[in-house]
Enzyme design. Sequence first.
Site, PDB file in Angstrom:
ATOM      1  N   GLY A 267      41.893  34.558  42.600  1.00  0.00           N
ATOM      2  CA  GLY A 267      40.598  34.875  42.043  1.00  0.00           C
ATOM      3  C   GLY A 267      40.756  35.973  41.010  1.00  0.00           C
ATOM      4  CB  CYS A 268      39.288  36.587  37.661  1.00  0.00           C
ATOM      5  SG  CYS A 268      37.545  36.285  38.018  1.00  0.00           S
ATOM      6  CG  ASN A 269      35.977  39.184  40.563  1.00  0.00           C
ATOM      7  OD1 ASN A 269      35.968  39.518  39.392  1.00  0.00           O
ATOM      8  ND2 ASN A 269      35.028  38.408  41.079  1.00  0.00           N
TER       9      ASN A 269
ATOM     10  CB  ALA B 204      40.854  43.070  38.786  1.00  0.00           C
TER      11      ALA B 204
END
Length: 342
Positions: free
Chosen positions: A148-150, A153
């Site tokens: 997931g992109c979040n 991060a």
Amino acid sequence: MPHHVAILGASGYTGAELVRLISTHPSIRVATLTGDRKAGQPMSTVFPHLGHMNLPDLIAIDQVDWSGIDLAFCALPHATSQAVVPSVPRHVKVVDLSADFRLHDSDAYETWYGKPHAAMELQQDAVYGLTEFYREDIRSARLVAGTGCNAAAGLYGLRPLFMEKCIDFDDIVLDLKASVSGAGRSLREHLLMAEMEDSVLPYSVGGTHRHLGEFDQELAKLADGKPKVTLTPHLLPSTRGIVMTCYVKGVPERIHAALEKVYGGEVFIHVLPFGQVPQMKHVRASNFCYIGVVGDRRERVATVIVVLDNLTKGSSGQAIQNANLMLGEDETAGLMAAPVYP
């Protein structure tokens, strides 16, 4: 000799981003594009900014000729890849950009996504696609599950601190600011400009964000017991980019040193000098991730700030980085373009 790829779900934002990045890749060629709702249309109609490229028209997935395909990117909606990937011939490597294969535990998947997994035999064998930490596993994988992109991060900020054991594991607070393209291209009322403009929307408050399943899975491998991570996401009225602010307890200088140690040889992850703060625009439309560490007025408290582009390093760029490893290419191929600024 070029590698030929299929992009399944090319009519969405991550599909278009894959095409954009592959356009400068020295050895990957787009052979097939699918988009069931847009089948029969030229890609230039669906995404006019790609009109200068010589691309095949979109087709339905069941029309794909797999005989000359080396790798498939699945940029499909969540819960779709697990129905499609089992039918992809075994000679085709797969990089999935959805959430379908990120969680290895079937119970965890059902908890976070509300239904049983439909391809358990593949779910448990998929390699988690956080490239910098699973590089060797990815090289030999047949199926890689993009993060997931979040989650990417947050994990880029936290994982080295768990590895070096320089923070308290039971009191971690994450404040996420995410741009609206992360929600996809489908029309939804709360994503209309009139709803988004001049506002910031907290969502999935109270520990309900699905990417927390990835934090639980990945950080538990590095800590005794389940780490306690609180995540509050906020939707920004911006197109692309993520700012993840991590509030952690530990000596700020040690935290900075741990990040420098782990990422010292990495091309795409840059740890800024102590006290410097990154911005979303510093990484816009690039495969780079910037991390800053700032000390607090209180002792043993630090703020770690991570910025990346959700469509590139958080999704399609990461997918190409992983595909490069799977296909035996230079990991950075097609991904070294500088960020777009301003």
